[in-house]
Design a protein around this motif. Sequence first.
Motif, PDB file in Angstrom:
ATOM      1  N   ASP A   1       0.864  -1.183   0.000  1.00 38.83           N
ATOM      2  CA  ASP A   1       0.000   0.000   0.000  1.00 38.83           C
ATOM      3  C   ASP A   1       0.902   1.235   0.000  1.00 38.83           C
ATOM      4  OD1 ASP A   1      -1.621   2.207   0.764  1.00 38.83           O
ATOM      5  OD2 ASP A   1      -3.064   0.841   1.703  1.00 38.83           O
ATOM      6  N   GLU A   2       1.019   1.873  -1.137  1.00 40.64           N
ATOM      7  CA  GLU A   2       1.966   2.987  -1.262  1.00 40.64           C
ATOM      8  C   GLU A   2       1.483   4.218  -0.485  1.00 40.64           C
ATOM      9  OE1 GLU A   2       4.965   2.983  -2.326  1.00 40.64           O
ATOM     10  OE2 GLU A   2       5.284   5.162  -2.189  1.00 40.64           O
ATOM     11  N   ALA A   3       0.163   4.390  -0.366  1.00 34.82           N
ATOM     12  CA  ALA A   3      -0.354   5.549   0.366  1.00 34.82           C
ATOM     13  C   ALA A   3      -0.020   5.446   1.850  1.00 34.82           C
ATOM     14  CB  ALA A   3      -1.854   5.681   0.167  1.00 34.82           C
ATOM     15  N   GLN A   4      -0.053   4.208   2.370  1.00 31.02           N
ATOM     16  CA  GLN A   4       0.194   4.023   3.802  1.00 31.02           C
ATOM     17  C   GLN A   4       1.572   3.438   4.090  1.00 31.02           C
ATOM     18  OE1 GLN A   4      -3.262   1.967   5.514  1.00 31.02           O
ATOM     19  NE2 GLN A   4      -4.333   3.940   5.501  1.00 31.02           N
ATOM     20  N   LEU A   5       2.342   3.230   3.035  1.00 29.71           N
ATOM     21  CA  LEU A   5       3.701   2.684   3.179  1.00 29.71           C
ATOM     22  C   LEU A   5       3.721   1.424   4.039  1.00 29.71           C
ATOM     23  CD1 LEU A   5       5.813   5.963   3.662  1.00 29.71           C
ATOM     24  CD2 LEU A   5       5.645   4.540   1.617  1.00 29.71           C
ATOM     25  N   CYS A   6       2.910   0.456   3.651  1.00 27.14           N
ATOM     26  CA  CYS A   6       2.905  -0.806   4.400  1.00 27.14           C
ATOM     27  C   CYS A   6       2.333  -1.925   3.540  1.00 27.14           C
ATOM     28  CB  CYS A   6       2.053  -0.655   5.667  1.00 27.14           C
ATOM     29  SG  CYS A   6       0.330  -0.278   5.323  1.00 27.14           S
ATOM     30  N   TRP A   7       2.617  -3.151   3.970  1.00 29.15           N
ATOM     31  CA  TRP A   7       1.989  -4.319   3.362  1.00 29.15           C
ATOM     32  C   TRP A   7       0.660  -4.571   4.063  1.00 29.15           C
ATOM     33  CZ3 TRP A   7       3.730  -6.804  -0.893  1.00 29.15           C
ATOM     34  CH2 TRP A   7       5.053  -6.549  -1.289  1.00 29.15           C
ATOM     35  N   ARG A   8      -0.303  -5.043   3.303  1.00 26.37           N
ATOM     36  CA  ARG A   8      -1.575  -5.440   3.910  1.00 26.37           C
ATOM     37  C   ARG A   8      -2.139  -6.611   3.117  1.00 26.37           C
ATOM     38  NH1 ARG A   8      -5.307  -3.507   0.333  1.00 26.37           N
ATOM     39  NH2 ARG A   8      -4.826  -1.550  -0.739  1.00 26.37           N
TER      40      ARG A   8
END
Lengths: 474, 100
Positions: free
Chosen positions: A280-287
């Motif tokens: 998730d590039e907006a939240q800078l994390c994997w989900r």
Amino acid sequence: MSNEHHDLAIVGAGPAGMAAATTAAELGLDTVLLDEQRVPGGQIYRNIEHLEASGELVALGDEYRRGIELARAFRGSGAAYRPGSIVWQTSPDGRIGLTDPDGARMMHARRILLATGAMERPVPVPGWTLPGVMGAGAAQTLLKASGIVPDVPVLIAGSGPLIYLVALQLARAGCAISALLITAPASRIAGTLKELPRALLAGRDLLKGIRWINEIRRLGIPLTNGVSRVRIEGNDRAEAVAYEADGSSHRLAAGLVLLHEGVIPNIQLSLSTRCRHVWDEAQLCWRPETDEWGATSEERIAVAGDGAGILGALAAASLGHLAALDTAFRLGRIGEAERDLRARSARADLARHSRIRPLLDRLFRPLPDSVVPTDPETIVCRCEEVTVAQMREAIRLGGEDPNRAKVFTRCGMGPCQGRMCGPTVGALIARETGHGIEEVGTFRIRVPVRPVPLMALAGLVGEEEGLPAGESTL
Amino acid sequence: MFRRLRAAGGEVTIHVDGKPVRAAAGDSVAAAMLAAGFTALHSSAVSASPRAPHCMIGNCFECLVEIDGLPDRQACLTTVAEGMQVRRQMDEAPMEGAGV
């Protein structure tokens, strides 16, 4: 107990888990809620029942009312509740391995809902392994769970809404906050606020944030925006924080340093269950990849709440409700039309509660320099004490995916199993190689995702009779 | 480094390295130890540096202690119980063979 079966097993008693359990039980599903804590609430509503009963909730702020409602509804729902349950395995076939006060056990559910919530994003700055350095959320946990607060001057550094809230909660409890060092650039904050359409300004969440910051200023807590190169100094414990701001270097003495750069989904179980994950590039994390009901790439596994992407506690409850409705549909309790009809109000709530999120994501997005260390001596993997320099060397030698880098350096092989270094390792590899972080990937996480005492495991031998066939090894 | 907003009430007594520590019922072992003034709970595997609870919610594994004879328990996920015997896992020397 060895052949315990349920329709739905939920992992995590935060807003998503409580809401899902309540809805599922109301729809007649045999539901069990498994949680590590001894009381419901998750991290956001931790210890909520006690805090309300004792009148202490008032001092924490008005953010928590919804938690009381959720806990009450859950308590009255008829869903089975297993506090003190440490889940160390969830399998695509519906098996669950857990340890509770009586020992280790396996159970089975027709569907598993992971409501494992969020964790604070690791902030690997120089000195972050020293005693006297913790997450801002960790300090908040001590306050909510036990009424324990710092008795030394507190310095808070990083970015994210939680920083302001924790500063206020600690200040209201009589703690000395020596500084708030905000790593988001001042220009971004001013710029984003200016761009806001009037309608958005009326949003309750935003007003709340503005009230927090005003109260912080009124209390005289020094707040510096645009801070970079945060470094914690000290021998056996944190003694000072050095940083740069306004083009010059600064140093402040500190008794306790709280770091925070936002929260990320806690994906240890969804990764180990082999659900497909996306960056998730907006939240800078994997989900985990989920559909509008929280269903994942694995037939029996759903995810709801912040564990599926950060949307906050209010949205999490709506998502839990939706995941429970979909479970009831999939298990034949309700028809598709009824599911969709019942979902309407939850969808409207979800839309309302998610509206502010893109703004928050932009406003508090961690700067690369704040969370992807450059200083060669900075520790990336706390457990095995692997530094940036060692990671760089491993990457140069071909450790271009996290699992190879792990083999070269032991990063991610310690007790935390990569929880604290995983996000950094991926970002470091991406930066060093120029590859996109989504192609770099994640550590492969394997069960048990929490340590299980050997004695407890030994007690499991032969206990799997009555469970569906599947891999028998742990 | 920490204090209690209200007296622990002394409902529960645990023992840390043999010394009695008063805790409130419902405290995690990690919270009770921090409130009692313990700074470090264990030392790191490679360099034997002191480490303390960092996340308080079970992710960082920096609160590993021996509880009732069982090593490497997560103190932040374990609730205090009367008479509980806790031992800090402080090593004075780095782990043998740890080459860095």
